[in-house]
Design a protein around this motif. Structure first.
Motif, PDB file in Angstrom:
ATOM      1  N   GLU A 104       6.016  44.773  68.702  1.00 44.03           N
ATOM      2  CA  GLU A 104       6.985  45.599  67.972  1.00 44.03           C
ATOM      3  C   GLU A 104       7.624  46.639  68.894  1.00 44.03           C
ATOM      4  N   THR A 105       8.754  47.175  68.463  1.00 43.56           N
ATOM      5  CA  THR A 105       9.472  48.219  69.198  1.00 43.56           C
ATOM      6  C   THR A 105       9.122  49.574  68.600  1.00 43.56           C
ATOM      7  N   PRO A 106       8.593  50.511  69.384  1.00 45.38           N
ATOM      8  CA  PRO A 106       8.155  51.794  68.826  1.00 45.38           C
ATOM      9  C   PRO A 106       9.228  52.534  68.039  1.00 45.38           C
ATOM     10  N   GLU A 107      10.476  52.561  68.548  1.00 41.42           N
ATOM     11  CA  GLU A 107      11.539  53.283  67.849  1.00 41.42           C
ATOM     12  C   GLU A 107      11.811  52.685  66.474  1.00 41.42           C
ATOM     13  N   VAL A 108      11.682  51.372  66.376  1.00 37.67           N
ATOM     14  CA  VAL A 108      11.906  50.701  65.098  1.00 37.67           C
ATOM     15  C   VAL A 108      10.730  50.936  64.161  1.00 37.67           C
ATOM     16  N   PHE A 109       9.521  50.825  64.687  1.00 32.52           N
ATOM     17  CA  PHE A 109       8.346  51.040  63.838  1.00 32.52           C
ATOM     18  C   PHE A 109       8.291  52.477  63.332  1.00 32.52           C
ATOM     19  N   SER A 110       8.718  53.421  64.162  1.00 28.79           N
ATOM     20  CA  SER A 110       8.780  54.816  63.739  1.00 28.79           C
ATOM     21  C   SER A 110       9.672  54.968  62.508  1.00 28.79           C
ATOM     22  N   SER A 111      10.798  54.269  62.500  1.00 28.71           N
ATOM     23  CA  SER A 111      11.711  54.331  61.359  1.00 28.71           C
ATOM     24  C   SER A 111      11.117  53.649  60.133  1.00 28.71           C
ATOM     25  N   VAL A 112      10.349  52.583  60.342  1.00 34.57           N
ATOM     26  CA  VAL A 112       9.680  51.923  59.221  1.00 34.57           C
ATOM     27  C   VAL A 112       8.706  52.890  58.553  1.00 34.57           C
ATOM     28  N   THR A 152      21.652  52.227  68.704  1.00 34.55           N
ATOM     29  CA  THR A 152      21.103  51.099  69.453  1.00 34.55           C
ATOM     30  C   THR A 152      19.728  51.423  70.024  1.00 34.55           C
ATOM     31  N   VAL A 153      18.991  50.353  70.315  1.00 30.31           N
ATOM     32  CA  VAL A 153      17.638  50.467  70.864  1.00 30.31           C
ATOM     33  C   VAL A 153      17.482  49.405  71.945  1.00 30.31           C
ATOM     34  N   PHE A 154      16.807  49.754  73.030  1.00 31.67           N
ATOM     35  CA  PHE A 154      16.486  48.742  74.036  1.00 31.67           C
ATOM     36  C   PHE A 154      15.295  47.933  73.540  1.00 31.67           C
ATOM     37  N   HIS A 155      15.495  46.642  73.419  1.00 26.01           N
ATOM     38  CA  HIS A 155      14.462  45.750  72.904  1.00 26.01           C
ATOM     39  C   HIS A 155      13.768  45.075  74.083  1.00 26.01           C
ATOM     40  N   ALA A 156      12.514  45.450  74.297  1.00 26.85           N
ATOM     41  CA  ALA A 156      11.801  45.015  75.498  1.00 26.85           C
ATOM     42  C   ALA A 156      11.608  43.502  75.543  1.00 26.85           C
ATOM     43  N   ALA A 157      11.359  42.882  74.404  1.00 28.81           N
ATOM     44  CA  ALA A 157      11.071  41.444  74.395  1.00 28.81           C
ATOM     45  C   ALA A 157      12.261  40.611  74.844  1.00 28.81           C
ATOM     46  N   LEU A 163      21.323  46.512  68.059  1.00 30.22           N
ATOM     47  CA  LEU A 163      21.541  47.468  66.981  1.00 30.22           C
ATOM     48  C   LEU A 163      20.221  47.750  66.271  1.00 30.22           C
ATOM     49  N   LYS A 164      19.905  49.013  66.145  1.00 27.94           N
ATOM     50  CA  LYS A 164      18.637  49.412  65.535  1.00 27.94           C
ATOM     51  C   LYS A 164      18.524  48.924  64.095  1.00 27.94           C
ATOM     52  N   ASP A 165      19.627  48.988  63.341  1.00 34.36           N
ATOM     53  CA  ASP A 165      19.571  48.576  61.942  1.00 34.36           C
ATOM     54  C   ASP A 165      19.309  47.078  61.801  1.00 34.36           C
ATOM     55  N   LEU A 183      18.782  48.828  52.689  1.00 34.02           N
ATOM     56  CA  LEU A 183      19.185  50.103  53.287  1.00 34.02           C
ATOM     57  C   LEU A 183      19.683  49.910  54.712  1.00 34.02           C
ATOM     58  N   ALA A 184      18.978  49.115  55.502  1.00 33.42           N
ATOM     59  CA  ALA A 184      19.378  48.872  56.891  1.00 33.42           C
ATOM     60  C   ALA A 184      20.731  48.170  56.964  1.00 33.42           C
ATOM     61  N   LEU A 185      20.955  47.210  56.065  1.00 30.97           N
ATOM     62  CA  LEU A 185      22.232  46.492  56.062  1.00 30.97           C
ATOM     63  C   LEU A 185      23.374  47.431  55.694  1.00 30.97           C
ATOM     64  N   ARG A 186      23.115  48.292  54.731  1.00 25.34           N
ATOM     65  CA  ARG A 186      24.157  49.238  54.319  1.00 25.34           C
ATOM     66  C   ARG A 186      24.487  50.227  55.423  1.00 25.34           C
ATOM     67  N   LYS A 187      23.478  50.712  56.102  1.00 27.60           N
ATOM     68  CA  LYS A 187      23.710  51.650  57.208  1.00 27.60           C
ATOM     69  C   LYS A 187      24.447  50.982  58.355  1.00 27.60           C
ATOM     70  N   GLN A 188      24.094  49.736  58.643  1.00 26.60           N
ATOM     71  CA  GLN A 188      24.775  49.051  59.727  1.00 26.60           C
ATOM     72  C   GLN A 188      26.265  48.903  59.417  1.00 26.60           C
ATOM     73  N   GLY A 189      26.593  48.765  58.137  1.00 24.88           N
ATOM     74  CA  GLY A 189      27.985  48.669  57.753  1.00 24.88           C
ATOM     75  C   GLY A 189      28.780  49.933  57.993  1.00 24.88           C
ATOM     76  N   LEU A 190      28.102  51.039  58.258  1.00 26.71           N
ATOM     77  CA  LEU A 190      28.779  52.314  58.509  1.00 26.71           C
ATOM     78  C   LEU A 190      28.876  52.647  59.994  1.00 26.71           C
ATOM     79  N   GLN A 191      28.339  51.779  60.836  1.00 30.45           N
ATOM     80  CA  GLN A 191      28.365  52.042  62.270  1.00 30.45           C
ATOM     81  C   GLN A 191      29.721  51.671  62.871  1.00 30.45           C
TER      82      GLN A 191
END
Length: 271
Positions: A104-112, A152-157, A163-165, A183-191
């Motif tokens: 997992e990506t820490p920045e993404v898991f933090s948001s979860v 955005t987030v750097f995805h190590a894998a 895109l983070k969303d 929620l993630a889909l809606r937020k991505q639509g605002l980027q």
């Protein structure tokens, strides 16, 4: 093949990633302060979600290749069927109450985790009463460049900036969190202000990490590319992605055909 062409409009500055039409409930309380540099244990505001008192055990989660450490209540994690199964099964180290999520990506898991505790994640989705629109927290204060960095987030894998969303949507699919997906889909639509290369890499990731039965995120990317075709057709990245192939581009062809059929039908309809 055609030589790659560079163009100033290779960034996605003029077009939003999608449109938000459905109403949403108001977002959570002010975001907790970011962790200090060098801090290893990451925790969140432990005020009870949904009016409950938290008395369950604390679970330690080691995330990513660098094993960043998070802590959360077991009953909060168990809102996710994925974690509920882990807490009941043999994947949990019973003595230390520890879960390892190396992929997992820490920045993404933090948001979860932030979503599980507060019902939203930064940047929050806020209602602008004056305009009667929904927008991301700090959207007016941030310029396009800063907004692009925060989205955005750097995805190590994959060794790519994504895109983070999109990562959150795919993670929510894995964890069984349907409301977080919406929620993630809606937020991505605002980027906005996102590079074409980032959008295309994120679209390919979405195709690789969502089932065919879940078409919402895939359709979002197809509509985005069609709507912004004047930008994407000048992008050398799109050419390289199409040469690499994949189901996404057949779907894009079908979507373009449907789009042209709709235009023809409107042109032929009586006025």
């Amino acid at each position: 093949m055609f030589a790659r062409r560079t163009h100033q409009s290779d960034s996605f500055a003029k077009h939003r990633a999608g449109k938000s039409v459905s109403k949403s409930k108001r977002s959570f309380r002010e975001q907790a302060a970011a962790s200090r540099k060098g801090e290893q244990l990451i925790t969140f505001d432990t005020s009870p979600p949904l009016g409950r008192t938290l008395t369950s055990a604390i679970i330690t989660i080691c995330v990513g290749p660098e094993q960043r450490i998070f802590a959360a209540h077991e009953d909060v994690l168990s809102h996710s069927p994925f974690f509920a199964a882990i807490c009941r099964g043999q994947f949990l180290e019973s003595a230390s109450k520890k879960v390892n999520l190396a992929e997992e990506t820490p920045e993404v898991f933090s948001s979860v985790l932030e979503y599980l505790y507060k019902g939203d994640y930064y940047p929050r989705l806020l209602h602008n009463k004056r305009r009667n629109t929904w927008e991301l927290e700090g959207a007016e204060a941030n310029n396009a460049a800063r907004g692009a960095v925060e989205s955005t987030v750097f995805h190590a894998a994959t060794q790519q900036v994504l895109l983070k969303d999109t990562l959150l949507y795919c993670t929510a699919e894995k964890y069984g969190l349907e409301e977080l997906k919406r929620l993630a889909l809606r937020k991505q639509g605002l980027q906005s202000g996102i590079q074409c290369s980032t959008i295309l890499a994120s679209a390919r990731y979405a195709y690789d990490h969502t089932p065919e039965s879940d078409s919402k995120l895939r359709a979002h990317y197809l509509a985005l590319i069609i709507r912004s075709r004047n930008t994407f057709k000048r992008s050398g990245t799109l050419q390289m992605e199409m040469e690499a192939g994949g189901k996404m581009f057949f779907d894009l062809f079908v979507s373009l055909c449907n789009h042209m059929d709709d235009i023809s039908a409107i042109a032929k309809s009586p006025r």
